[in-house]
Design a protein around this motif. Sequence first.
Motif, PDB file in Angstrom:
ATOM      1  N   LEU A 160       0.811  -1.212   0.000  1.00 25.87           N
ATOM      2  CA  LEU A 160       0.000   0.000   0.000  1.00 25.87           C
ATOM      3  C   LEU A 160       0.848   1.266   0.000  1.00 25.87           C
ATOM      4  CD1 LEU A 160      -2.719   1.411   0.107  1.00 25.87           C
ATOM      5  CD2 LEU A 160      -2.729   1.085   2.591  1.00 25.87           C
ATOM      6  N   ALA A 161       1.824   1.343   0.882  1.00 27.06           N
ATOM      7  CA  ALA A 161       2.596   2.581   1.011  1.00 27.06           C
ATOM      8  C   ALA A 161       3.241   3.002  -0.308  1.00 27.06           C
ATOM      9  CB  ALA A 161       3.637   2.442   2.113  1.00 27.06           C
ATOM     10  N   PRO A 162       3.910   2.098  -1.045  1.00 26.86           N
ATOM     11  CA  PRO A 162       4.473   2.515  -2.333  1.00 26.86           C
ATOM     12  C   PRO A 162       3.417   2.968  -3.332  1.00 26.86           C
ATOM     13  CG  PRO A 162       5.492   0.485  -1.589  1.00 26.86           C
ATOM     14  CD  PRO A 162       4.321   0.730  -0.689  1.00 26.86           C
ATOM     15  N   MET A 163       2.228   2.396  -3.277  1.00 27.83           N
ATOM     16  CA  MET A 163       1.163   2.806  -4.186  1.00 27.83           C
ATOM     17  C   MET A 163       0.736   4.243  -3.925  1.00 27.83           C
ATOM     18  SD  MET A 163      -2.686   1.281  -4.696  1.00 27.83           S
ATOM     19  CE  MET A 163      -3.288   2.318  -3.356  1.00 27.83           C
ATOM     20  N   LEU A 164       0.765   4.651  -2.650  1.00 29.23           N
ATOM     21  CA  LEU A 164       0.379   6.017  -2.317  1.00 29.23           C
ATOM     22  C   LEU A 164       1.364   7.027  -2.883  1.00 29.23           C
ATOM     23  CD1 LEU A 164      -0.629   5.515   1.429  1.00 29.23           C
ATOM     24  CD2 LEU A 164      -2.129   5.502  -0.574  1.00 29.23           C
ATOM     25  N   GLY A 165       2.621   6.622  -2.996  1.00 30.56           N
ATOM     26  CA  GLY A 165       3.639   7.501  -3.542  1.00 30.56           C
ATOM     27  C   GLY A 165       3.753   8.789  -2.741  1.00 30.56           C
ATOM     28  N   LEU A 167       1.632  11.187  -2.573  1.00 28.25           N
ATOM     29  CA  LEU A 167       0.347  11.789  -2.242  1.00 28.25           C
ATOM     30  C   LEU A 167       0.109  11.824  -0.734  1.00 28.25           C
ATOM     31  CD1 LEU A 167      -2.015  10.206  -4.919  1.00 28.25           C
ATOM     32  CD2 LEU A 167      -1.171  12.543  -4.852  1.00 28.25           C
ATOM     33  N   LYS A 168      -0.452  12.909  -0.290  1.00 28.25           N
ATOM     34  CA  LYS A 168      -0.924  13.023   1.090  1.00 28.25           C
ATOM     35  C   LYS A 168      -2.415  12.667   1.063  1.00 28.25           C
ATOM     36  CE  LYS A 168      -1.543  16.329   4.884  1.00 28.25           C
ATOM     37  NZ  LYS A 168      -1.469  17.773   5.262  1.00 28.25           N
ATOM     38  N   VAL A 169      -2.696  11.395   1.323  1.00 29.81           N
ATOM     39  CA  VAL A 169      -4.050  10.862   1.138  1.00 29.81           C
ATOM     40  C   VAL A 169      -4.822  10.911   2.446  1.00 29.81           C
ATOM     41  CG1 VAL A 169      -5.376   8.818   0.485  1.00 29.81           C
ATOM     42  CG2 VAL A 169      -3.268   9.379  -0.748  1.00 29.81           C
ATOM     43  N   PHE A 170      -6.050  11.381   2.372  1.00 31.79           N
ATOM     44  CA  PHE A 170      -6.919  11.406   3.546  1.00 31.79           C
ATOM     45  C   PHE A 170      -7.631  10.077   3.724  1.00 31.79           C
ATOM     46  CE2 PHE A 170     -11.194  11.968   5.340  1.00 31.79           C
ATOM     47  CZ  PHE A 170     -10.876  12.512   6.573  1.00 31.79           C
ATOM     48  N   SER A 171      -8.129   9.507   2.605  1.00 35.20           N
ATOM     49  CA  SER A 171      -8.944   8.295   2.709  1.00 35.20           C
ATOM     50  C   SER A 171      -8.677   7.355   1.545  1.00 35.20           C
ATOM     51  CB  SER A 171     -10.439   8.643   2.763  1.00 35.20           C
ATOM     52  OG  SER A 171     -10.817   9.463   1.666  1.00 35.20           O
ATOM     53  N   LEU A 172      -8.835   6.067   1.849  1.00 30.34           N
ATOM     54  CA  LEU A 172      -8.725   5.016   0.841  1.00 30.34           C
ATOM     55  C   LEU A 172     -10.121   4.446   0.623  1.00 30.34           C
ATOM     56  CD1 LEU A 172      -6.589   3.399  -0.818  1.00 30.34           C
ATOM     57  CD2 LEU A 172      -6.620   1.723   1.040  1.00 30.34           C
ATOM     58  N   HIS A 173     -10.564   4.440  -0.637  1.00 31.21           N
ATOM     59  CA  HIS A 173     -11.913   3.996  -0.961  1.00 31.21           C
ATOM     60  C   HIS A 173     -11.810   2.639  -1.650  1.00 31.21           C
ATOM     61  CE1 HIS A 173     -13.442   8.443  -1.001  1.00 31.21           C
ATOM     62  NE2 HIS A 173     -12.573   8.200  -0.041  1.00 31.21           N
ATOM     63  N   LEU A 174     -12.343   1.609  -1.005  1.00 31.63           N
ATOM     64  CA  LEU A 174     -12.137   0.224  -1.416  1.00 31.63           C
ATOM     65  C   LEU A 174     -13.429  -0.425  -1.882  1.00 31.63           C
ATOM     66  CD1 LEU A 174     -10.013  -0.920   1.666  1.00 31.63           C
ATOM     67  CD2 LEU A 174      -9.140  -0.302  -0.591  1.00 31.63           C
ATOM     68  N   ASP A 175     -13.338  -1.182  -2.965  1.00 36.77           N
ATOM     69  CA  ASP A 175     -14.441  -2.020  -3.411  1.00 36.77           C
ATOM     70  C   ASP A 175     -14.724  -3.050  -2.315  1.00 36.77           C
ATOM     71  OD1 ASP A 175     -16.079  -3.943  -4.629  1.00 36.77           O
ATOM     72  OD2 ASP A 175     -15.076  -3.738  -6.556  1.00 36.77           O
ATOM     73  N   ALA A 187      -3.910   0.376   6.117  1.00 33.65           N
ATOM     74  CA  ALA A 187      -4.302   1.735   5.752  1.00 33.65           C
ATOM     75  C   ALA A 187      -4.479   2.612   6.990  1.00 33.65           C
ATOM     76  CB  ALA A 187      -5.583   1.701   4.930  1.00 33.65           C
ATOM     77  N   GLN A 188      -5.126   2.071   8.003  1.00 30.33           N
ATOM     78  CA  GLN A 188      -5.351   2.857   9.219  1.00 30.33           C
ATOM     79  C   GLN A 188      -4.048   3.127   9.962  1.00 30.33           C
ATOM     80  OE1 GLN A 188      -8.409   0.395  10.974  1.00 30.33           O
ATOM     81  NE2 GLN A 188     -10.056   1.577  10.036  1.00 30.33           N
ATOM     82  N   ARG A 189      -3.101   2.186   9.905  1.00 31.08           N
ATOM     83  CA  ARG A 189      -1.779   2.444  10.505  1.00 31.08           C
ATOM     84  C   ARG A 189      -1.064   3.600   9.805  1.00 31.08           C
ATOM     85  NH1 ARG A 189      -1.205  -3.208  10.705  1.00 31.08           N
ATOM     86  NH2 ARG A 189       0.060  -3.166   8.799  1.00 31.08           N
ATOM     87  N   LEU A 190      -1.354   3.750   8.523  1.00 33.11           N
ATOM     88  CA  LEU A 190      -0.755   4.841   7.756  1.00 33.11           C
ATOM     89  C   LEU A 190      -1.514   6.156   7.941  1.00 33.11           C
ATOM     90  CD1 LEU A 190       0.028   2.911   4.447  1.00 33.11           C
ATOM     91  CD2 LEU A 190       1.701   3.785   6.106  1.00 33.11           C
ATOM     92  N   GLY A 191      -2.541   6.121   8.765  1.00 32.44           N
ATOM     93  CA  GLY A 191      -3.299   7.334   9.063  1.00 32.44           C
ATOM     94  C   GLY A 191      -4.443   7.624   8.119  1.00 32.44           C
ATOM     95  N   LEU A 192      -4.837   6.634   7.318  1.00 28.79           N
ATOM     96  CA  LEU A 192      -5.901   6.839   6.346  1.00 28.79           C
ATOM     97  C   LEU A 192      -7.251   6.405   6.901  1.00 28.79           C
ATOM     98  CD1 LEU A 192      -4.217   5.311   3.152  1.00 28.79           C
ATOM     99  CD2 LEU A 192      -3.921   7.590   4.125  1.00 28.79           C
ATOM    100  N   LYS A 193      -8.292   7.126   6.521  1.00 34.82           N
ATOM    101  CA  LYS A 193      -9.642   6.633   6.719  1.00 34.82           C
ATOM    102  C   LYS A 193      -9.920   5.579   5.653  1.00 34.82           C
ATOM    103  CE  LYS A 193     -10.945   9.441  10.050  1.00 34.82           C
ATOM    104  NZ  LYS A 193     -11.289   8.934  11.409  1.00 34.82           N
ATOM    105  N   VAL A 194     -10.674   4.544   6.012  1.00 33.91           N
ATOM    106  CA  VAL A 194     -11.007   3.487   5.062  1.00 33.91           C
ATOM    107  C   VAL A 194     -12.514   3.502   4.832  1.00 33.91           C
ATOM    108  CG1 VAL A 194     -10.985   1.021   4.602  1.00 33.91           C
ATOM    109  CG2 VAL A 194      -9.043   2.082   5.769  1.00 33.91           C
TER     110      VAL A 194
END
Length: 233
Positions: A160-165, A167-175, A187-194
């Motif tokens: 996941l982390a390399p995919m974010l590159g 970007l300062k991402v707030f949330s990850l939107h998952l199917d 994702a939550q460990r990285l500080g993202l909302k899921v």
Amino acid sequence: MKIFAHRGASGEAPENTLAAFRLALDQGCEAIELDLQRWHDDILVLHDRWLHHSTSGQGLLENQSSDALAQVDAGDGQPIPRLWEVLELCAGRCQLNLELKAHDLLPVLLPLLDRAVTELGWQPEDLLISSFHHRQLAAFQAMKPDWPIGLLISHIPLELAPMLGPLKVFSLHLDCAFVDRALVEEAQRLGLKVYSYTADEPEDLHRLALLGVDGIFTNYPARSREWLLSHIT
């Protein structure tokens, strides 16, 4: 758990229409998701660039005249709304998740958002910008670094982390068909909302709640909220 009305209360009213957004507001939704397409120098709320996929129209949106668009029925006699109409309707009433569907939205979207802040009182934290088009999100963030962005994916990445590159991402939107506990926790460990899309069935709602997602997108926001409140403690 946060509940996003997916394309408005689209299970009970035509998707991506003012009727669906009004119903979501009447149901007390705290957040509404909608899809953006560019039409010349304006932005319309429409899921697909082909009109016949979700309206009475035919052909590509970009090829339509003003007169032709005025005749299009998006469901129950509803017209295709302009983004500005939705911003006016929802100002001060809920958060909006604006999903960028077209590749060329930013030249029109950015001044429109500035106008929404100035004239309607919208704050950046109340307008979550999301897309599968990660390069467009990067371009948006370069110009609006303090605005939240949501990364849409429909897979489980190897890392996941390399995919974010950068970007300062707030949330990850998952199917919701491609989400597991390991990805949610990473994702939550990285500080993202899921946030997970699109969950209408009790089995999916239950599974996502047990996985610990922060929110869901649902076509039936009132029904899904009621089920979660009565079954998940």
